[in-house]
Scaffold this motif. Structure first.
Motif, PDB file in Angstrom:
ATOM      1  N   ARG A 125       0.857  -1.190   0.000  1.00 42.95           N
ATOM      2  CA  ARG A 125       0.000   0.000   0.000  1.00 42.95           C
ATOM      3  C   ARG A 125       0.888   1.234   0.000  1.00 42.95           C
ATOM      4  O   ARG A 125       1.836   1.332   0.793  1.00 42.95           O
ATOM      5  N   VAL A 126       0.594   2.158  -0.898  1.00 38.96           N
ATOM      6  CA  VAL A 126       1.335   3.416  -0.984  1.00 38.96           C
ATOM      7  C   VAL A 126       0.413   4.532  -0.522  1.00 38.96           C
ATOM      8  O   VAL A 126      -0.577   4.845  -1.180  1.00 38.96           O
ATOM      9  N   PRO A 127       0.693   5.151   0.626  1.00 37.64           N
ATOM     10  CA  PRO A 127      -0.182   6.234   1.108  1.00 37.64           C
ATOM     11  C   PRO A 127      -0.004   7.497   0.277  1.00 37.64           C
ATOM     12  O   PRO A 127       1.115   7.968   0.069  1.00 37.64           O
ATOM     13  N   LEU A 128      -1.109   8.026  -0.214  1.00 39.66           N
ATOM     14  CA  LEU A 128      -1.092   9.248  -1.011  1.00 39.66           C
ATOM     15  C   LEU A 128      -1.836  10.353  -0.258  1.00 39.66           C
ATOM     16  O   LEU A 128      -2.714  10.077   0.565  1.00 39.66           O
ATOM     17  N   PRO A 129      -1.495  11.605  -0.529  1.00 43.53           N
ATOM     18  CA  PRO A 129      -2.167  12.714   0.176  1.00 43.53           C
ATOM     19  C   PRO A 129      -3.659  12.737  -0.149  1.00 43.53           C
ATOM     20  O   PRO A 129      -4.067  12.480  -1.288  1.00 43.53           O
ATOM     21  N   ARG A 130      -4.454  13.051   0.856  1.00 39.74           N
ATOM     22  CA  ARG A 130      -5.907  13.103   0.669  1.00 39.74           C
ATOM     23  C   ARG A 130      -6.404  14.507   0.340  1.00 39.74           C
ATOM     24  O   ARG A 130      -7.534  14.669  -0.156  1.00 39.74           O
ATOM     25  N   HIS A 131      -5.594  15.516   0.631  1.00 38.55           N
ATOM     26  CA  HIS A 131      -6.047  16.894   0.471  1.00 38.55           C
ATOM     27  C   HIS A 131      -5.734  17.471  -0.899  1.00 38.55           C
ATOM     28  O   HIS A 131      -6.116  18.607  -1.186  1.00 38.55           O
ATOM     29  N   ARG A 132      -5.035  16.706  -1.736  1.00 44.77           N
ATOM     30  CA  ARG A 132      -4.693  17.205  -3.075  1.00 44.77           C
ATOM     31  C   ARG A 132      -4.419  16.027  -4.000  1.00 44.77           C
ATOM     32  O   ARG A 132      -4.309  14.874  -3.569  1.00 44.77           O
ATOM     33  N   ARG A 133      -4.301  16.335  -5.286  1.00 43.69           N
ATOM     34  CA  ARG A 133      -3.928  15.308  -6.250  1.00 43.69           C
ATOM     35  C   ARG A 133      -2.463  14.917  -6.060  1.00 43.69           C
ATOM     36  O   ARG A 133      -1.646  15.747  -5.656  1.00 43.69           O
ATOM     37  N   PRO A 134      -2.110  13.674  -6.357  1.00 39.35           N
ATOM     38  CA  PRO A 134      -0.712  13.257  -6.189  1.00 39.35           C
ATOM     39  C   PRO A 134       0.194  13.857  -7.258  1.00 39.35           C
ATOM     40  O   PRO A 134      -0.229  14.109  -8.386  1.00 39.35           O
ATOM     41  N   GLU A 138       4.676  10.801  -6.796  1.00 38.15           N
ATOM     42  CA  GLU A 138       3.748  10.029  -5.969  1.00 38.15           C
ATOM     43  C   GLU A 138       2.947   9.048  -6.808  1.00 38.15           C
ATOM     44  O   GLU A 138       2.720   7.901  -6.386  1.00 38.15           O
ATOM     45  N   ARG A 139       2.545   9.454  -7.996  1.00 34.48           N
ATOM     46  CA  ARG A 139       1.814   8.528  -8.874  1.00 34.48           C
ATOM     47  C   ARG A 139       2.710   7.382  -9.308  1.00 34.48           C
ATOM     48  O   ARG A 139       2.259   6.227  -9.424  1.00 34.48           O
ATOM     49  N   GLY A 140       3.985   7.687  -9.549  1.00 38.03           N
ATOM     50  CA  GLY A 140       4.910   6.631  -9.937  1.00 38.03           C
ATOM     51  C   GLY A 140       5.081   5.591  -8.847  1.00 38.03           C
ATOM     52  O   GLY A 140       5.069   4.383  -9.103  1.00 38.03           O
ATOM     53  N   THR A 141       5.239   6.051  -7.603  1.00 39.78           N
ATOM     54  CA  THR A 141       5.379   5.118  -6.490  1.00 39.78           C
ATOM     55  C   THR A 141       4.098   4.327  -6.267  1.00 39.78           C
ATOM     56  O   THR A 141       4.130   3.140  -5.931  1.00 39.78           O
ATOM     57  N   ALA A 142       2.949   4.968  -6.459  1.00 36.25           N
ATOM     58  CA  ALA A 142       1.666   4.289  -6.259  1.00 36.25           C
ATOM     59  C   ALA A 142       1.504   3.100  -7.191  1.00 36.25           C
ATOM     60  O   ALA A 142       0.761   2.151  -6.883  1.00 36.25           O
ATOM     61  N   VAL A 203       6.241   7.182  -0.073  1.00 35.26           N
ATOM     62  CA  VAL A 203       6.856   7.872  -1.207  1.00 35.26           C
ATOM     63  C   VAL A 203       8.147   8.517  -0.720  1.00 35.26           C
ATOM     64  O   VAL A 203       8.149   9.275   0.245  1.00 35.26           O
ATOM     65  N   ARG A 204       9.252   8.213  -1.371  1.00 29.18           N
ATOM     66  CA  ARG A 204      10.526   8.794  -0.973  1.00 29.18           C
ATOM     67  C   ARG A 204      10.615  10.255  -1.421  1.00 29.18           C
ATOM     68  O   ARG A 204      10.092  10.620  -2.471  1.00 29.18           O
ATOM     69  N   ALA A 283       4.015  16.959 -21.889  1.00 26.31           N
ATOM     70  CA  ALA A 283       3.927  17.731 -20.647  1.00 26.31           C
ATOM     71  C   ALA A 283       2.487  17.794 -20.139  1.00 26.31           C
ATOM     72  O   ALA A 283       2.233  17.641 -18.942  1.00 26.31           O
ATOM     73  N   ALA A 284       1.534  18.012 -21.035  1.00 26.72           N
ATOM     74  CA  ALA A 284       0.134  18.096 -20.627  1.00 26.72           C
ATOM     75  C   ALA A 284      -0.346  16.773 -20.040  1.00 26.72           C
ATOM     76  O   ALA A 284      -1.132  16.757 -19.074  1.00 26.72           O
ATOM     77  N   THR A 285       0.119  15.663 -20.616  1.00 26.16           N
ATOM     78  CA  THR A 285      -0.254  14.347 -20.101  1.00 26.16           C
ATOM     79  C   THR A 285       0.216  14.163 -18.668  1.00 26.16           C
ATOM     80  O   THR A 285      -0.463  13.533 -17.846  1.00 26.16           O
ATOM     81  N   ARG A 286       1.363  14.731 -18.330  1.00 19.76           N
ATOM     82  CA  ARG A 286       1.899  14.600 -16.982  1.00 19.76           C
ATOM     83  C   ARG A 286       1.329  15.639 -16.021  1.00 19.76           C
ATOM     84  O   ARG A 286       1.193  15.379 -14.830  1.00 19.76           O
ATOM     85  N   ILE A 287       0.995  16.804 -16.529  1.00 21.55           N
ATOM     86  CA  ILE A 287       0.468  17.872 -15.667  1.00 21.55           C
ATOM     87  C   ILE A 287      -0.979  17.591 -15.266  1.00 21.55           C
ATOM     88  O   ILE A 287      -1.382  17.832 -14.115  1.00 21.55           O
ATOM     89  N   GLY A 288      -1.773  17.063 -16.180  1.00 20.15           N
ATOM     90  CA  GLY A 288      -3.206  16.901 -15.967  1.00 20.15           C
ATOM     91  C   GLY A 288      -3.590  16.189 -14.681  1.00 20.15           C
ATOM     92  O   GLY A 288      -4.421  16.698 -13.917  1.00 20.15           O
ATOM     93  N   PRO A 289      -3.013  15.014 -14.377  1.00 21.02           N
ATOM     94  CA  PRO A 289      -3.449  14.283 -13.175  1.00 21.02           C
ATOM     95  C   PRO A 289      -2.888  14.843 -11.882  1.00 21.02           C
ATOM     96  O   PRO A 289      -3.271  14.388 -10.803  1.00 21.02           O
ATOM     97  N   GLY A 290      -1.956  15.796 -11.944  1.00 18.24           N
ATOM     98  CA  GLY A 290      -1.243  16.261 -10.769  1.00 18.24           C
ATOM     99  C   GLY A 290      -1.915  17.411 -10.048  1.00 18.24           C
ATOM    100  O   GLY A 290      -3.013  17.859 -10.412  1.00 18.24           O
ATOM    101  N   PRO A 291      -1.241  17.944  -9.043  1.00 13.90           N
ATOM    102  CA  PRO A 291      -1.833  19.034  -8.247  1.00 13.90           C
ATOM    103  C   PRO A 291      -1.885  20.363  -8.983  1.00 13.90           C
ATOM    104  O   PRO A 291      -2.578  21.281  -8.553  1.00 13.90           O
TER     105      PRO A 291
END
Length: 359
Positions: A125-134, A138-142, A203-204, A283-291
């Motif tokens: 299990r990889v804990p991800l932040p709940r208050h924002r998008r990873p 963080e997505r890579g580790t997940a 996540v390191r 770049a857009a593909t990587r920016i879209g899912p992030g915070p």
């Protein structure tokens, strides 16, 4: 209570997380037959680290420390399992956090497997932040939550490891060495199942250019292709990545520079527009899912420019380095290297006595 029929092997480079892990293991019941920590910090000093100036590892009583000399996690694991004498060998990364009942659950996993089972994988299990998008990192580790055969928590029969001569030490990073050994064990008829035990993989912390540095793993992908054939990704349940697109982007950028130098401005502009459009899409593909914070967007834009040429370079480097390898087959020991004009000669798999994500 009898000890578990396994040796726990933890390769480490001395990260602080090692101490937390060992405290959990040492204080739990039942205990494994032995806990081996393999110090993979560079150098070939004595067991206490005094000969090369590095401080000795602080481990609980009863934990044995071995040295592997900074040759990477594959070599460190080989040092560990070859020093074991138990029917099973359980590998843990030094930055994972096992559940409180991890050893008891491991004992249940090993006590209920069939005779043809060569390996048992834990659940991650990889804990991800709940208050924002990873973030991108963080997505890579997940992705580890769904990865097959990762040695963050993997137990193998010692006989299965011996049958394939252990981990291939040409995988110097913590990347693909786990898929390689799993494919070799499966090819010899071993079965790998998923157990019920659980660990947390945090996540390191990472730097601005971590995604660019991780492109070095493309050379390991070329090693995998040479050892296991062009269909290795499907068998290893590995993603396809964007190697073809990265090569095309790199070619467009190089062509734009060459045409401009030759004075062919219109053709250079067309090539530059193709490079810019492709880079923007990446770049857009990587920016879209992030915070989508300013810092993350800047990092994605800058690294999206650098990743395609880095990936292409490491892919070419891996192809050149490993082009003379004889592919591995299940009726013999792991692949050797034949003599040839390339930079690598017949090293085979180094014995002990002698991981990252791609975009």
């Amino acid at each position: 209570m009898s000890p578990l029929p396994t040796t726990v092997v933890v390769p480490t480079v001395g990260r602080p997380s090692l101490h937390r892990l060992l405290r959990v293991l040492s204080g739990a019941t039942p205990q494994p037959a032995e806990i081996l920590v393999v110090d993979d910090r560079p150098g070939h000093g004595s067991a206490d680290g005094s000969a090369d100036g590095s401080a000795p590892l602080d481990v609980p009583p009863g934990v044995r420390v071995l040295r592997s000399g900074g040759r990477g996690p594959a070599a460190a694991r080989n040092v560990g399992w070859r020093a074991s004498r138990t029917p099973w060998v359980s590998f843990l990364d030094d930055d994972v956090e096992p559940d409180a009942g991890w050893l008891a659950d491991l004992g249940h996993d090993l006590g209920t497997v069939d005779d043809d089972v060569a390996g048992s994988q834990g659940r991650v299990r990889v804990p991800l932040p709940r208050h924002r998008r990873p973030t991108d990192d963080e997505r890579g580790t997940a992705g580890l939550e769904h990865a097959a055969w990762i040695t963050a928590d993997m137990t193998y029969r010692r006989s299965a490891l011996a049958a394939v001569d252990g981990f291939d030490e040409r995988f110097h990073r913590a990347y693909r060495e786990d898929a390689d050994i799993a494919l070799r064990i499966i090819a010899r008829g071993g079965r790998i199942v998923r157990g019920g035990r659980r660990i947390v993989h945090p996540v390191r912390p990472s730097g601005f250019f971590s995604s660019v540095r991780s492109q070095a793993g493309n050379a390991d992908d070329m090693l995998m292709r040479r050892l296991h054939g062009p269909g290795w990704r499907d068998r290893a349940q590995a993603g396809r990545g964007r190697k073809g697109r990265h090569a095309a982007i790199t070619a467009a950028g190089g062509l734009a520079v060459a045409l401009a130098a030759a004075g062919r401005r219109r053709a250079a502009l067309a090539a530059a527009l193709a490079w810019g459009a492709s880079t923007a899409e990446f770049a857009a593909t990587r920016i879209g899912p992030g915070p989508r914070t300013a810092a993350e967007v800047i990092r994605m834009v800058v690294t999206s420019v650098l990743i395609p040429p880095a990936a292409t370079w490491h892919t070419a480097r891996g192809w050149l380095r490993y082009r003379h390898l004889v592919p591995w087959s299940s009726d013999r020991r792991p692949a050797r290297e034949v003599a040839g004009p390339g930079p690598v000669r017949a090293t085979g798999m180094a014995r002990a006595s002698a991981g990252t994500r791609q975009l």
